[in-house]
Design an enzyme around this catalytic site. Structure first.
Site, PDB file in Angstrom:
ATOM      1  N   LYS A 214       0.555  -0.670  -0.585  1.00 20.61           N
ATOM      2  CA  LYS A 214      -0.329   0.047  -0.546  1.00 20.61           C
ATOM      3  C   LYS A 214       0.877   1.732  -0.063  1.00 20.61           C
ATOM      4  O   LYS A 214       1.810   1.297   0.444  1.00 20.61           O
ATOM      5  CB  LYS A 214      -0.671   0.208   0.942  1.00 20.61           C
ATOM      6  N   ARG A 288      -9.413 -12.426   3.204  1.00 23.19           N
ATOM      7  CA  ARG A 288     -10.584 -12.880   2.985  1.00 23.19           C
ATOM      8  C   ARG A 288      -9.585 -14.399   3.457  1.00 23.19           C
ATOM      9  O   ARG A 288      -9.917 -16.060   3.250  1.00 23.19           O
ATOM     10  CB  ARG A 288     -11.051 -13.129   1.696  1.00 23.19           C
TER      11      ARG A 288
END
Length: 436
Positions: A214, A288
């Site tokens: 990021k 996830r």
């Protein structure tokens, strides 16, 4: 010695000198909140203004202060700097009015649960990491129901011994071991009692994005990426205090997603405990991957309902902003119940699409599925579709729901919320547990 500012409620407009639409007016050491529209929001917004003015001690007086009004004030008056320096439930001095016993118990329960969620989420990653998150959650729940709660923490390579490859893979790049909390709240006293609800929470205590790293602006708030684990824990804590008499299991899936020579990489293939294989196409879609382990474990008990919660996708925030949490489920009936629960608890929730077509949008040429959707697909929906692959079809159609917590954290203060975690979602989960 500081004197507490007296806080009154009024249905009348503010005196003209303050402006007729002014939400709050002052007379010496007394502040009056004017409730002409949306009273609870007016109270919360006024509390934010008082905190912003540096008012550090308040006493509620006069009529109108019920549980909801008191809690709305607490939500807005919250100050993360002061809370982080004290115990989770402590911050500024609030003298609440005398309430009936049941009303006071409900207020205390809401504050205890929501304050812990805000505190643990706002803590820096140096303080709350996978093991300490699991320990803090277990300590909270054990303290509320010591005779009914049992738990264990799987740490590091213990996860591999149980074939929980997602949590281990995501967390292996950090010097801090990944962890899974498995907690059983069983007030029935019957070891064979059915599990009414299983809760699964994403506990990424810091998310660098891994090798799909990021930028700094996207990473600065990533201590909050364990908001799902905090929220399901807080929801269970509130339900227990409300007298929950059903068996509930809790699975917190915790890791730091870091960059190192031992971190997982794009192109890796994960072989999960239920036989599903996953190609990693983006290491920043790690939530996830850890939730998959929790869903597998939760489904094995065949509970009446599986609820997972996560700060999972930026797509959900783009869709509904930070005022609403997002709901995805294949069941219209279940969606109606969840939305009704949120409405009854005065929390905002919006249903996003999840259909069978989304299950076909996460393909991989090298594995059963990939951990991101195909180009041009709906990011929040394909993330939910990925999770669905780890819930047996017989359960996923009517007994599973996914909460993408788009409204759980504020990067900066607003007119209603302080910067940081909000605890928004705790009450909805608590009501779901009671109604299941």
């Amino acid at each position: 010695m500081n004197t507490a500012m007296k806080i009154l409620l009024s249905s009348e407009a503010a005196p003209a000198v303050w402006g007729e639409s002014a939400p709050v007016s002052f007379d010496g050491s007394t502040a009056t909140i004017h409730l002409q529209k949306a009273p609870l929001l007016a109270i919360q917004g006024a509390a934010r203004k008082l905190d912003g003015m540096g008012v550090g001690s308040v006493a509620m007086a006069g009529d109108g202060w019920d549980t909801d009004a008191c809690f709305a004030f607490w939500q807005g008056y919250f100050n993360p700097k002061k809370q982080q320096a004290a115990a989770p439930e402590k911050q500024q001095s609030i003298e609440f009015p005398a309430l009936a016993e049941a009303a006071q118990a409900e207020l205390d329960a809401r504050i205890k649960a929501a304050a812990w969620v805000r505190w643990v989420t706002n803590c820096p990653a140096e303080q709350i990491y996978p093991q300490t998150l699991c320990e803090s959650a277990a300590e909270l729940l054990h303290g509320l129901a010591p005779e009914a709660v049992s738990s264990k923490i799987l740490l590091g390579d213990e996860l591999l011994a149980e074939s929980f490859v997602g949590i281990h893979t995501v967390g292996r790049g950090s010097v801090r071991a990944p962890a899974m909390l498995q907690l059983d709240y069983n007030p029935t006293g019957d070891a064979n009692a059915p599990v009414a609800v299983s809760l699964v929470g994403k506990g990424i205590t810091f998310d660098s994005g891994g090798y799909s790293i990021k930028p700094s602006v996207g990473m600065v708030h990533m201590k909050s990426d364990m908001g799902g684990a905090a929220m399901v824990t807080g929801g269970l804590a509130l339900a227990i205090q409300r007298g929950l008499d059903k068996r509930v299991k809790l699975f917190l899936c915790c890791a730091e997603n870091m960059v190192s020579s031992n971190a997982f990489k794009l192109g890796d293939i994960l072989n999960y405990r239920n036989g599903v294989t996953v190609e990693v196409k983006n290491t920043d879609a790690e939530g996830r991957l850890v939730l998959a382990d929790g869903l597998i474990a939760a489904a094995e008990d065949e509970p009446g309902l599986i609820v997972d919660a996560a700060t999972l996708t930026g797509a959900a925030k783009m869709a509904v902003g930070r005022d609403y949490n997002s709901l995805m489920t294949f069941s219209d009936n279940l969606a109606g119940k969840v939305l009704a629960a949120a409405g009854a608890e005065d929390e905002k929730l919006w249903r996003l699409p999840l259909e069978a077509l989304h299950l076909g949008q996460i393909g991989s040429p090298f594995a059963d599925i990939a951990n991101i959707g195909s180009e041009g697909t709906a990011g929040a929906s394909t993330a939910a579709a990925f999770l669905a692959k780890f819930v047996p079809e017989t359960q996923r159609e009517s007994r599973w729901l996914h909460l993408d917590l788009s409204g759980s954290y504020q990067p900066g203060a607003t007119d209603l919320w302080a910067a940081g975690a909000k605890g928004h979602g705790v009450r909805t989960i608590a009501r779901l547990l009671s109604d299941a």
